[in-house]
Design a protein around this motif. Structure first.
Motif, short mmCIF file in Angstrom:
data_model
loop_
_atom_site.label_atom_id
_atom_site.label_comp_id
_atom_site.label_asym_id
_atom_site.label_seq_id
_atom_site.Cartn_x
_atom_site.Cartn_y
_atom_site.Cartn_z
N SER A 98 0.79 -1.34 0.12
CA SER A 98 -0.08 0.08 0.08
C SER A 98 0.82 1.24 -0.03
O SER A 98 0.16 2.50 -0.16
CB SER A 98 -0.86 0.02 1.19
N LEU A 99 2.05 1.37 0.07
CA LEU A 99 3.02 2.58 0.15
C LEU A 99 2.74 3.16 -1.26
O LEU A 99 2.80 2.57 -2.42
CB LEU A 99 4.55 2.12 0.20
N PRO A 100 2.45 4.51 -1.37
CA PRO A 100 1.99 5.30 -2.32
C PRO A 100 3.23 5.60 -3.35
O PRO A 100 3.40 6.74 -3.33
CB PRO A 100 1.43 6.59 -1.61
N MET A 101 4.14 4.61 -3.69
CA MET A 101 5.21 4.82 -4.38
C MET A 101 5.74 3.56 -4.62
O MET A 101 5.29 2.30 -4.21
CB MET A 101 6.31 5.41 -3.49
N PRO A 102 6.48 3.42 -5.94
CA PRO A 102 7.34 2.11 -6.22
C PRO A 102 8.17 1.59 -5.04
O PRO A 102 8.68 2.30 -4.41
CB PRO A 102 8.18 2.53 -7.31
N VAL A 103 8.20 0.20 -4.98
CA VAL A 103 8.78 -0.33 -4.08
C VAL A 103 9.64 -1.49 -4.81
O VAL A 103 9.13 -2.36 -5.35
CB VAL A 103 7.98 -1.21 -2.93
N SER A 204 12.57 10.66 -9.62
CA SER A 204 12.23 11.81 -10.61
C SER A 204 11.15 11.36 -11.35
O SER A 204 10.77 12.36 -12.23
CB SER A 204 13.46 12.07 -11.17
N ALA A 205 10.31 10.53 -11.16
CA ALA A 205 9.16 10.21 -12.08
C ALA A 205 7.97 10.98 -11.32
O ALA A 205 7.87 11.35 -10.20
CB ALA A 205 9.07 8.71 -12.08
N PRO A 206 6.69 10.65 -11.92
CA PRO A 206 5.57 11.17 -11.47
C PRO A 206 4.97 10.18 -10.66
O PRO A 206 4.24 9.43 -10.86
CB PRO A 206 4.46 11.43 -12.62
N THR A 207 5.38 10.21 -9.11
CA THR A 207 4.94 9.39 -8.28
C THR A 207 3.46 9.01 -8.07
O THR A 207 3.04 8.08 -7.65
CB THR A 207 5.45 9.95 -6.91
N LYS A 208 2.65 10.19 -7.97
CA LYS A 208 1.17 10.11 -7.73
C LYS A 208 0.61 9.26 -8.95
O LYS A 208 -0.14 8.41 -8.60
CB LYS A 208 0.66 11.40 -7.60
N GLY A 209 1.26 9.29 -10.13
CA GLY A 209 0.70 8.40 -11.29
C GLY A 209 1.06 6.91 -10.95
O GLY A 209 0.00 6.12 -11.22
N LEU A 210 2.25 6.72 -10.42
CA LEU A 210 2.78 5.51 -10.33
C LEU A 210 2.19 4.77 -9.08
O LEU A 210 1.91 3.82 -9.03
CB LEU A 210 4.15 5.67 -9.89
N ALA A 211 1.70 5.58 -8.13
CA ALA A 211 0.99 5.11 -6.77
C ALA A 211 -0.53 4.66 -7.45
O ALA A 211 -0.91 3.73 -7.02
CB ALA A 211 0.75 6.06 -5.90
N LEU A 239 -5.95 12.52 -11.45
CA LEU A 239 -4.55 12.98 -11.93
C LEU A 239 -4.49 13.77 -12.94
O LEU A 239 -3.50 14.53 -13.28
CB LEU A 239 -4.19 11.53 -12.53
N GLY A 240 -5.49 14.15 -13.85
CA GLY A 240 -5.65 15.22 -14.60
C GLY A 240 -5.42 16.58 -14.06
O GLY A 240 -5.22 17.47 -14.89
N TYR A 241 -5.76 16.75 -13.00
CA TYR A 241 -5.76 17.86 -12.12
C TYR A 241 -4.26 18.04 -11.34
O TYR A 241 -4.18 19.20 -10.69
CB TYR A 241 -6.86 18.25 -11.17
N SER A 242 -3.53 16.98 -11.67
CA SER A 242 -2.10 16.86 -10.95
C SER A 242 -1.23 18.03 -11.57
O SER A 242 -1.16 18.26 -12.63
CB SER A 242 -1.60 15.60 -11.00
N HIS A 243 -0.04 18.40 -10.78
CA HIS A 243 0.91 19.15 -11.32
C HIS A 243 1.82 18.32 -12.27
O HIS A 243 2.07 18.95 -13.41
CB HIS A 243 2.03 19.54 -10.00
N ASP A 244 2.05 17.16 -12.02
CA ASP A 244 2.79 16.21 -12.76
C ASP A 244 2.11 16.08 -14.39
O ASP A 244 3.05 15.91 -15.22
CB ASP A 244 3.25 14.86 -12.15
N TYR A 245 0.95 15.94 -14.37
CA TYR A 245 0.24 15.73 -15.55
C TYR A 245 0.42 16.98 -16.48
O TYR A 245 1.00 16.95 -17.58
CB TYR A 245 -1.12 15.44 -15.37
N THR A 261 7.57 16.56 -9.78
CA THR A 261 7.69 16.75 -8.26
C THR A 261 7.04 15.76 -7.42
O THR A 261 7.15 15.46 -6.26
CB THR A 261 7.02 18.23 -7.95
N GLY A 262 6.13 14.71 -8.12
CA GLY A 262 5.42 13.80 -7.40
C GLY A 262 4.07 14.00 -7.18
O GLY A 262 3.23 13.34 -6.50
#
Length: 263
Positions: A98-103, A204-211, A239-245, A261-262
């Motif tokens: 459940s960690l909101p990031m790649p493991v 340095s990737a779009p963390t929220k999208g990956l999560a 995600l469409g409202y996110s900074h990284d998108y 920025t994630g």
């Protein structure tokens, strides 16, 4: 917290957690469980962390449970293994999932018992060519815990999962890759460098999208297609409202490297 059984640091958005009982093949004791739990709690609370890299010290990744930490003699009163699963192993697996990031897990040697299933609970598994995976539970009269009975059939199918669980044979890293159990088998000398390079990529990737990708893939096991399409729509809306998108689109149009920025 003072760590005696793990190595842990956070640097440049990368959390590195190394199981550090090399003389015992990094097998788990209650003390090591508590240290790992504390480290994972630190990661969850630190918004600068964008990827976790998990590995082991020495010649093995993890040999599972240290049996001497809960030894029981034949004929003596048994121990409540269910309590151990519920208190330590199940929360560990759930946290990794459940960690909101790649493991990332870098399997540097034997991954046996719970050690194998902890590795396989991670999002991307790299294994050294000399590494192997062993579901040793059957040799102790037990079942694959730490999510083993859930993870194995989903990764490699019922027949292969049953063979591994009931025979307890060693599975080489190369065969694990060929079967789709892990992402990649790499030369021993390249493992840590390759794993860290992947961690740097994710940092340095779009963390929220990956999560969200991680969560959507997990939800798909229980959802019907219409339900999963609804999940995808809801996630894409957010995600469409996110900074990284916005940054990704702007970088694509400008033909420049994006600065995610994630968020």
């Amino acid at each position: 917290m003072e760590y005696a059984n793990i190595l842990f640091k956070i640097e440049n958005g990368i959390a590195q957690l190394t199981l550090n009982r090399p003389d015992k093949l990094n097998s788990f004791t209650q003390a090591m469980h508590l240290e790992v739990r504390h480290a994972l709690g630190t990661i969850e609370a630190d918004k600068t962390v964008r990827v976790l890299l998990l590995t082991g010290a020495g010649r093995g990744f993890c040999a599972g449970q240290d049996l001497s930490d809960r030894a029981v003699e034949p004929g003596a009163q048994g121990v409540d293994l269910g309590a151990s699963v519920e208190k330590f192993y199940a929360p560990l697996i759930m946290t990794l999932r459940s960690l909101p990031m790649p493991v990332i897990c870098a399997v540097n040697g034997v991954a046996a018992g719970a050690g194998a299933n902890i590795a396989l609970a991670c999002d991307i598994v790299l294994a050294a060519k000399s590494a192997n995976f062993v579901e040793v539970f059957c040799k102790l009269g037990l079942i694959p815990d730490s999510g083993g009975t859930w993870i194995l059939p989903r990764l490699i199918g019922h027949a292969r999962a049953t063979g591994l669980a009931m025979l307890g044979d060693k599975l080489s890293a190369q065969t694990a890759e060929d079967w789709g159990l892990i992402w990649r088998c790499v030369p021993d000398e390249a493992l840590q460098e390759d794993a860290y390079a992947m961690a740097e990529h994710f940092a340095s990737a779009p963390t929220k999208g990956l999560a969200f990708t991680k969560k959507a893939l997990q939800l798909s096991y229980a959802n019907t297609l219409p339900e999963q399409l609804k999940v995808e729509g809801d996630m894409m809306r957010e995600l469409g409202y996110s900074h990284d998108y916005r940054e990704g689109v702007a970088a694509f149009i400008a033909k420049r490297a994006p600065h995610f920025t994630g968020e």
